[in-house]
Scaffold this motif. Sequence first.
Motif, PDB file in Angstrom:
ATOM      1  N   ASP A 204       1.309  -1.272   0.219  1.00  0.00           N
ATOM      2  CA  ASP A 204       0.123   0.195  -0.163  1.00  0.00           C
ATOM      3  C   ASP A 204       0.392   1.609   0.057  1.00  0.00           C
ATOM      4  OD1 ASP A 204      -3.199  -1.091   0.613  1.00  0.00           O
ATOM      5  OD2 ASP A 204      -1.831  -1.393   2.622  1.00  0.00           O
ATOM      6  N   VAL A 205       1.918   1.091   0.481  1.00  0.00           N
ATOM      7  CA  VAL A 205       2.533   2.101   0.797  1.00  0.00           C
ATOM      8  C   VAL A 205       3.971   2.265   0.611  1.00  0.00           C
ATOM      9  CG1 VAL A 205       3.426   4.157   2.375  1.00  0.00           C
ATOM     10  CG2 VAL A 205       1.471   3.082   2.299  1.00  0.00           C
ATOM     11  N   MET A 206       4.878   2.663  -0.480  1.00  0.00           N
ATOM     12  CA  MET A 206       6.562   2.593  -0.677  1.00  0.00           C
ATOM     13  C   MET A 206       7.114   3.578   0.045  1.00  0.00           C
ATOM     14  SD  MET A 206       6.512   1.639  -4.645  1.00  0.00           S
ATOM     15  CE  MET A 206       5.004   2.623  -4.899  1.00  0.00           C
ATOM     16  N   ILE A 207       8.142   3.769   0.970  1.00  0.00           N
ATOM     17  CA  ILE A 207       9.023   4.666   1.913  1.00  0.00           C
ATOM     18  C   ILE A 207      10.426   4.325   1.105  1.00  0.00           C
ATOM     19  CG2 ILE A 207       7.655   4.664   3.530  1.00  0.00           C
ATOM     20  CD1 ILE A 207       8.607   2.569   5.241  1.00  0.00           C
ATOM     21  N   GLY A 208      11.214   4.950   2.003  1.00  0.00           N
ATOM     22  CA  GLY A 208      12.923   5.199   1.441  1.00  0.00           C
ATOM     23  C   GLY A 208      13.445   6.573   1.649  1.00  0.00           C
ATOM     24  N   CYS A 209      15.429   6.211   1.805  1.00  0.00           N
ATOM     25  CA  CYS A 209      15.886   7.678   1.515  1.00  0.00           C
ATOM     26  C   CYS A 209      15.917   7.225   0.244  1.00  0.00           C
ATOM     27  CB  CYS A 209      16.713   7.355   3.647  1.00  0.00           C
ATOM     28  SG  CYS A 209      16.430   7.257   5.045  1.00  0.00           S
ATOM     29  N   ALA A 210      16.203   9.439   0.147  1.00  0.00           N
ATOM     30  CA  ALA A 210      17.034   9.699  -0.914  1.00  0.00           C
ATOM     31  C   ALA A 210      17.794  10.529  -0.309  1.00  0.00           C
ATOM     32  CB  ALA A 210      16.026  10.353  -1.940  1.00  0.00           C
ATOM     33  N   SER A 211      18.769  10.610  -1.213  1.00  0.00           N
ATOM     34  CA  SER A 211      19.563  11.724  -0.872  1.00  0.00           C
ATOM     35  C   SER A 211      20.565  12.254  -2.139  1.00  0.00           C
ATOM     36  CB  SER A 211      21.162  10.822  -0.862  1.00  0.00           C
ATOM     37  OG  SER A 211      20.461   9.443  -0.104  1.00  0.00           O
ATOM     38  N   PHE A 212      21.206  14.129  -1.194  1.00  0.00           N
ATOM     39  CA  PHE A 212      21.389  14.442  -1.877  1.00  0.00           C
ATOM     40  C   PHE A 212      23.465  13.998  -1.533  1.00  0.00           C
ATOM     41  CE2 PHE A 212      17.810  16.671  -1.354  1.00  0.00           C
ATOM     42  CZ  PHE A 212      17.523  17.554  -1.990  1.00  0.00           C
ATOM     43  N   GLU A 213      24.194  15.047  -2.296  1.00  0.00           N
ATOM     44  CA  GLU A 213      25.275  14.138  -2.806  1.00  0.00           C
ATOM     45  C   GLU A 213      26.482  15.582  -1.913  1.00  0.00           C
ATOM     46  OE1 GLU A 213      27.798  14.086  -6.187  1.00  0.00           O
ATOM     47  OE2 GLU A 213      27.178  12.247  -6.267  1.00  0.00           O
ATOM     48  N   ILE A 297      11.443   9.638   1.494  1.00  0.00           N
ATOM     49  CA  ILE A 297      10.187   9.634   1.050  1.00  0.00           C
ATOM     50  C   ILE A 297       9.468   8.435   1.588  1.00  0.00           C
ATOM     51  CG2 ILE A 297       9.672   8.385  -1.430  1.00  0.00           C
ATOM     52  CD1 ILE A 297      12.168  11.089  -1.502  1.00  0.00           C
ATOM     53  N   VAL A 298       7.944   8.966   1.018  1.00  0.00           N
ATOM     54  CA  VAL A 298       6.507   8.696   1.412  1.00  0.00           C
ATOM     55  C   VAL A 298       6.387   8.403  -0.115  1.00  0.00           C
ATOM     56  CG1 VAL A 298       4.934   8.548   3.034  1.00  0.00           C
ATOM     57  CG2 VAL A 298       7.283   9.061   4.056  1.00  0.00           C
ATOM     58  N   MET A 299       5.436   7.100  -0.305  1.00  0.00           N
ATOM     59  CA  MET A 299       4.753   7.311  -1.424  1.00  0.00           C
ATOM     60  C   MET A 299       3.354   6.603  -1.664  1.00  0.00           C
ATOM     61  SD  MET A 299       6.392   7.016  -5.418  1.00  0.00           S
ATOM     62  CE  MET A 299       7.619   6.012  -4.749  1.00  0.00           C
ATOM     63  N   PRO A 300       2.583   6.351  -0.894  1.00  0.00           N
ATOM     64  CA  PRO A 300       1.379   5.852  -1.391  1.00  0.00           C
ATOM     65  C   PRO A 300       0.869   5.645  -2.037  1.00  0.00           C
ATOM     66  CG  PRO A 300       0.494   7.867   0.511  1.00  0.00           C
ATOM     67  CD  PRO A 300       1.544   7.820  -0.283  1.00  0.00           C
ATOM     68  N   VAL A 301       0.276   4.599  -2.615  1.00  0.00           N
ATOM     69  CA  VAL A 301       0.701   3.633  -4.276  1.00  0.00           C
ATOM     70  C   VAL A 301      -0.898   4.390  -4.409  1.00  0.00           C
ATOM     71  CG1 VAL A 301      -0.625   1.680  -5.022  1.00  0.00           C
ATOM     72  CG2 VAL A 301       1.290   1.458  -3.245  1.00  0.00           C
ATOM     73  N   SER A 302      -1.682   4.915  -3.393  1.00  0.00           N
ATOM     74  CA  SER A 302      -3.253   5.727  -4.267  1.00  0.00           C
ATOM     75  C   SER A 302      -2.607   7.023  -4.782  1.00  0.00           C
ATOM     76  CB  SER A 302      -3.997   5.735  -2.824  1.00  0.00           C
ATOM     77  OG  SER A 302      -3.128   6.611  -1.968  1.00  0.00           O
ATOM     78  N   ALA A 303      -1.614   6.895  -4.329  1.00  0.00           N
ATOM     79  CA  ALA A 303      -0.682   9.205  -4.170  1.00  0.00           C
ATOM     80  C   ALA A 303      -0.258   8.975  -5.875  1.00  0.00           C
ATOM     81  CB  ALA A 303      -0.441   9.462  -3.557  1.00  0.00           C
ATOM     82  N   ILE A 304       0.057   7.430  -6.425  1.00  0.00           N
ATOM     83  CA  ILE A 304       0.859   7.249  -7.758  1.00  0.00           C
ATOM     84  C   ILE A 304      -0.029   7.824  -9.248  1.00  0.00           C
ATOM     85  CG2 ILE A 304       1.795   6.187  -9.060  1.00  0.00           C
ATOM     86  CD1 ILE A 304       2.693   4.264  -7.135  1.00  0.00           C
ATOM     87  N   GLY A 305       0.036   8.715  -9.835  1.00  0.00           N
ATOM     88  CA  GLY A 305      -0.628   9.223 -11.183  1.00  0.00           C
ATOM     89  C   GLY A 305      -1.449   7.916 -12.191  1.00  0.00           C
TER      90      GLY A 305
END
Length: 319
Positions: A204-213, A297-305
Motif C-alpha cells: 500500500d505504501v512505499m518508503i525510503g531515503c533518497a540522497s543529495f550529494e 520519501i513517502v509514497m502511498p500507492v493511491s497517490a501515484i498518478g
Amino acid sequence: MHGNEFVRAKPATIKPGVMQMLRPQNMALAAQTAITWFKPPFHFDPANFNLNGAPSLGRMGPLEVRLAQDKRDVKRAQRLRYKVFYKNGTAIADAATMLARRDKDAFDKICDHLLVVDHAAKPTLSGRQPVVGTYRLLRHESAMKHGGFYTQSEFDLDGVLHSHPGLRFLELGRSCVLERYRTKRTVELLWQGIWSYVKQNRFDVMIGCASFEGTDPDALALPLSFLHHHARAPEEWRARAHGSRYVEMNRMPKEAIDQKAALRALPPLIKGYLRIGAMIGDGAVIDHQFGTTDVLIVMPVSAIGARYIEHFGGEAKAA
C-alpha cells in the motif's frame, strides 16, 4: 484496509505550476538511496530470496529486470553497489568492505533484490550476464520480524506505521545503476520491476531515503527549502528525522525560492519520485559515511498518478 485496497492519501502540497515542471522527461538515475550502517541481530532466511520464482518482471531490448534468485545474485548486486558507491562515488569504505569489494550489510539477508541484467553484454567469469542496476526491497513483514526498517535509523516512522495499521509498507533502498546504463530505458525498467513487485505483493505504501550529494545543508538550502515548502507530507504521513540527527530543511522563505532553479538542483531520483506522487518527511539527515544528505520519501500507492500506473503497469488500474 486489506488485500488490493489502497489507502486514500492526501495529495502532496505541490502547486500545479510546479507539477508541470515535473512532467516526464529523460532522466538518469544518478542518486543513491542511502542508509546509516545499522546491524541488528538478523539471520539469513532463504525464503526471502526468489519469493515469486524470479520471473521476468520486464524487458526492454537486451535489458531485463527480475528478482535475485540466489546468494550469488545478491553478491553480484553488492559488487555493483560497491563500484557505484565506493569506487566511483564518495562513500568511505571500512577495511572489511574494501577487502570484500562488496557493499553489504545485515539487511541484505532479509531483503529481495531487484536486478537489471544486460543479455547483450559479455558474461561474467561465473557465466552469468552482468548486473547493471539494482534496488533493494524490504517487505513490511520481514522488517517487523527482524527489528524494523533500516530507514528507522534516520527517521522516526513509529507514528506513520501506528496511524496506518492496516497498510503494508515496502521499503526501497540501495538503488544504483552502472554509469553507462543511466538512461531513461534503465530507469523505466527499474520502475516497471518495482511496480510489478508492488502489485504482486499488494503493498500500500512505499518508503525510503533518497540522497543529495554533500554534507553541507547550507549548500543545499535551495532544494531542501523547496521540498519543505512544496512537497512536505501532510501530518498523517510526516515522519520526522530523529532529534539527534535532525537537520532543518526550511532554510529559505517560500517567497525567496526560485522554483525552476530548485528543480534543477534536485537529484534525478528525488525528482522522479516527486513526478510519480511522492511526499517528503520532516527534516534531513547527514550521512557522513556516504557523504550525503538524506530526505525521507513517502509514497502511498493511491497517490501515484493514473498515467504512471498505465505506463509502468500496463494492465493495472488506478486506485
